[in-house]
Design a protein around this motif. Structure first.
Motif, PDB file in Angstrom:
ATOM      1  N   GLU A 164       0.244  -0.940   0.109  1.00  0.00           N
ATOM      2  CA  GLU A 164       0.132  -0.408  -0.028  1.00  0.00           C
ATOM      3  C   GLU A 164       1.289   1.330   0.006  1.00  0.00           C
ATOM      4  N   ARG A 165       2.159   0.925  -0.040  1.00  0.00           N
ATOM      5  CA  ARG A 165       3.027   2.545   0.274  1.00  0.00           C
ATOM      6  C   ARG A 165       4.553   2.236  -0.998  1.00  0.00           C
ATOM      7  N   THR A 166       3.535   1.257  -2.051  1.00  0.00           N
ATOM      8  CA  THR A 166       5.064   1.204  -3.520  1.00  0.00           C
ATOM      9  C   THR A 166       4.207   1.621  -4.396  1.00  0.00           C
ATOM     10  N   MET A 167       5.588   2.286  -5.133  1.00  0.00           N
ATOM     11  CA  MET A 167       4.863   2.560  -6.429  1.00  0.00           C
ATOM     12  C   MET A 167       5.443   1.530  -7.367  1.00  0.00           C
ATOM     13  N   VAL A 168       5.149   1.471  -8.384  1.00  0.00           N
ATOM     14  CA  VAL A 168       5.696   0.534 -10.066  1.00  0.00           C
ATOM     15  C   VAL A 168       5.857   1.150 -10.516  1.00  0.00           C
ATOM     16  N   LEU A 169       6.769   1.534 -11.531  1.00  0.00           N
ATOM     17  CA  LEU A 169       6.669   1.927 -12.715  1.00  0.00           C
ATOM     18  C   LEU A 169       6.887   0.755 -13.882  1.00  0.00           C
ATOM     19  N   GLN A 170       6.384   1.036 -15.181  1.00  0.00           N
ATOM     20  CA  GLN A 170       7.251  -0.570 -16.570  1.00  0.00           C
ATOM     21  C   GLN A 170       7.061   0.894 -17.408  1.00  0.00           C
ATOM     22  N   ARG A 171       8.052   0.181 -18.393  1.00  0.00           N
ATOM     23  CA  ARG A 171       8.368   0.334 -19.701  1.00  0.00           C
ATOM     24  C   ARG A 171       8.465  -0.572 -20.538  1.00  0.00           C
ATOM     25  N   VAL A 172       8.114  -0.598 -21.313  1.00  0.00           N
ATOM     26  CA  VAL A 172       9.259  -1.809 -22.624  1.00  0.00           C
ATOM     27  C   VAL A 172       9.589  -0.642 -23.645  1.00  0.00           C
ATOM     28  N   ILE A 173      11.136  -0.843 -23.838  1.00  0.00           N
ATOM     29  CA  ILE A 173      12.545   0.304 -24.129  1.00  0.00           C
ATOM     30  C   ILE A 173      12.566  -0.490 -25.765  1.00  0.00           C
ATOM     31  N   GLN A 174      12.674  -0.404 -26.821  1.00  0.00           N
ATOM     32  CA  GLN A 174      13.082  -1.154 -27.661  1.00  0.00           C
ATOM     33  C   GLN A 174      14.553  -1.212 -28.418  1.00  0.00           C
ATOM     34  N   ALA A 175      14.648  -2.305 -27.654  1.00  0.00           N
ATOM     35  CA  ALA A 175      16.404  -2.480 -27.920  1.00  0.00           C
ATOM     36  C   ALA A 175      16.515  -3.723 -26.841  1.00  0.00           C
ATOM     37  N   PRO A 176      17.776  -4.640 -27.471  1.00  0.00           N
ATOM     38  CA  PRO A 176      17.770  -5.762 -26.511  1.00  0.00           C
ATOM     39  C   PRO A 176      18.142  -4.917 -24.892  1.00  0.00           C
ATOM     40  N   ARG A 177      18.480  -6.007 -24.080  1.00  0.00           N
ATOM     41  CA  ARG A 177      18.678  -6.161 -22.628  1.00  0.00           C
ATOM     42  C   ARG A 177      19.614  -5.782 -21.970  1.00  0.00           C
ATOM     43  N   SER A 178      20.665  -6.179 -22.710  1.00  0.00           N
ATOM     44  CA  SER A 178      22.385  -5.520 -22.762  1.00  0.00           C
ATOM     45  C   SER A 178      22.645  -4.633 -22.254  1.00  0.00           C
ATOM     46  N   ILE A 179      21.604  -3.694 -24.011  1.00  0.00           N
ATOM     47  CA  ILE A 179      22.060  -2.056 -24.108  1.00  0.00           C
ATOM     48  C   ILE A 179      21.691  -1.305 -23.528  1.00  0.00           C
ATOM     49  N   VAL A 180      20.022  -1.878 -22.657  1.00  0.00           N
ATOM     50  CA  VAL A 180      19.364  -1.431 -21.415  1.00  0.00           C
ATOM     51  C   VAL A 180      19.912  -1.464 -20.230  1.00  0.00           C
ATOM     52  N   TRP A 181      20.614  -2.336 -20.017  1.00  0.00           N
ATOM     53  CA  TRP A 181      21.405  -2.685 -18.939  1.00  0.00           C
ATOM     54  C   TRP A 181      22.675  -1.777 -18.857  1.00  0.00           C
ATOM     55  N   GLY A 182      23.508  -1.294 -19.333  1.00  0.00           N
ATOM     56  CA  GLY A 182      24.682  -1.143 -20.202  1.00  0.00           C
ATOM     57  C   GLY A 182      24.002   0.614 -20.100  1.00  0.00           C
ATOM     58  N   ALA A 183      23.208   1.304 -20.275  1.00  0.00           N
ATOM     59  CA  ALA A 183      22.499   2.624 -20.117  1.00  0.00           C
ATOM     60  C   ALA A 183      22.992   2.818 -18.687  1.00  0.00           C
ATOM     61  N   TRP A 184      21.831   1.583 -17.768  1.00  0.00           N
ATOM     62  CA  TRP A 184      21.551   1.791 -16.471  1.00  0.00           C
ATOM     63  C   TRP A 184      22.919   2.229 -15.805  1.00  0.00           C
TER      64      TRP A 184
END
Length: 308
Positions: A164-184
């Motif tokens: 009840e005090r949690t916020m969850v945000l989601q987005r599908v990014i059109q790029a491979p997981r390795s690229i997204v992880w690397g940017a983060w």
């Protein structure tokens, strides 16, 4: 989920006739949170660490956490003056926002005290959800049914409060997981895109590893400075990481958070979750538009990835 043992009682072997060894326990909770949020709080290791302890006198130390079919979670339940209780949970089935099934083995001093099959069923609509947990228990020691009833009831109360005090945000990014992880998880690139539209980051220290930290200021378009301090827990490359948000360097805790990364047909589903320290902080964050600002941040991540 660790059962509660009565202080001063050492578990003993139950009678061989099986008269009190087996029990089926059912727990139900109605939760004032969306179904997707409840599922994340039930499964995300960083969230489970928030609500796992059945009482303030109990400390739960997670040794291993891998919430996927075939993965397991190992934790130690510590109470001053009593032997540690080891809980091993193995995930058998995970159907997002529908059902999970896991086994659970409880031991102390190298001796197995109980084994259980735990089935959790989820349902909900809009801003409310429901969780029904069925525990099929094989008790190998004295008073384990009572301990399970107490431990699960307290843990699920904690779970409901956390959801009840949690916020969850989601987005599908059109790029491979390795690229997204690397940017983060790159100290050079993370400060370039982190924050809502128009915000910038000024880094003091950054070390994006298990046990590392990021001390930085977020600067709003009008020049307002917001000091931040992120403390990183477990980091599993290209899968997930957990971190603690502080109000400024070594300031008070603001939230326990996590980010996870899943392959989705060549794209990457990013989930960002935050369990705020208090319900008041959660409501305050919602009030100033934290959901919209957080989604803007994930949008900046996608634009950064695509621009690279």
């Amino acid at each position: 989920m660790t059962p509660t043992l009565k202080p001063g009682i050492t578990p003993r072997t139950a009678p061989d006739d099986g008269s009190d060894r087996f029990a089926t326990l059912t727990f139900e909770r109605d939760v004032a949170a969306p179904l997707a949020v409840l599922w994340e709080v039930w499964t995300a290791p960083a969230a489970r660490a928030v609500w796992a302890a059945p009482s303030p006198s109990v400390t739960v130390e997670f040794l291993e956490a891998d919430t996927r079919v075939g993965g397991r979670e190992v934790s130690l339940c510590k109470v001053e003056g009593q032997p540690d209780i080891r809980c091993e949970c193995g995930w058998l089935d995970l159907q997002p926002a529908v059902c999970s099934v896991n086994y659970e083995v409880i031991s102390s001093g190298g001796v197995t005290q109980a084994a259980a099959l735990v089935t959790a069923d989820f349902s909900g609509a809009d801003e409310r959800s429901r969780l029904v947990v069925t525990v099929q228990l094989s008790s190998l020691a004295e008073d384990m049914e009572a301990g399970y009833r107490q431990g699960f009831a307290a843990g699920l109360d904690n779970l409901a409060g956390a959801a009840e005090r949690t916020m969850v945000l989601q987005r599908v990014i059109q790029a491979p997981r390795s690229i997204v992880w690397g940017a983060w998880m790159n100290p050079e690139t993370l400060p370039q895109w982190w924050g809502p539209d128009g915000f910038s980051c000024r880094t003091k220290r950054i070390d994006l590893r298990t046990g590392g930290e990021w001390v930085f200021d977020m600067i709003a378009p009008d020049g307002t400075v917001f000091p931040n301090h992120h403390l990183y827990g477990e980091v599993r490359a290209e899968e997930r990481f957990g971190y603690t948000l502080l109000w400024g360097e070594n300031g008070p805790k603001h939230a326990d958070a996590w980010a996870s990364f899943e392959d989705q047909d060549g794209a990457t589903k990013v989930t960002l979750g935050m369990v705020f320290s208090t319900a008041a902080e959660f409501q305050q964050a919602k009030g100033f538009g934290a959901v919209e600002l957080g989604l803007q941040t994930l949008g900046k991540l996608e634009r950064f990835v695509k621009s690279g």
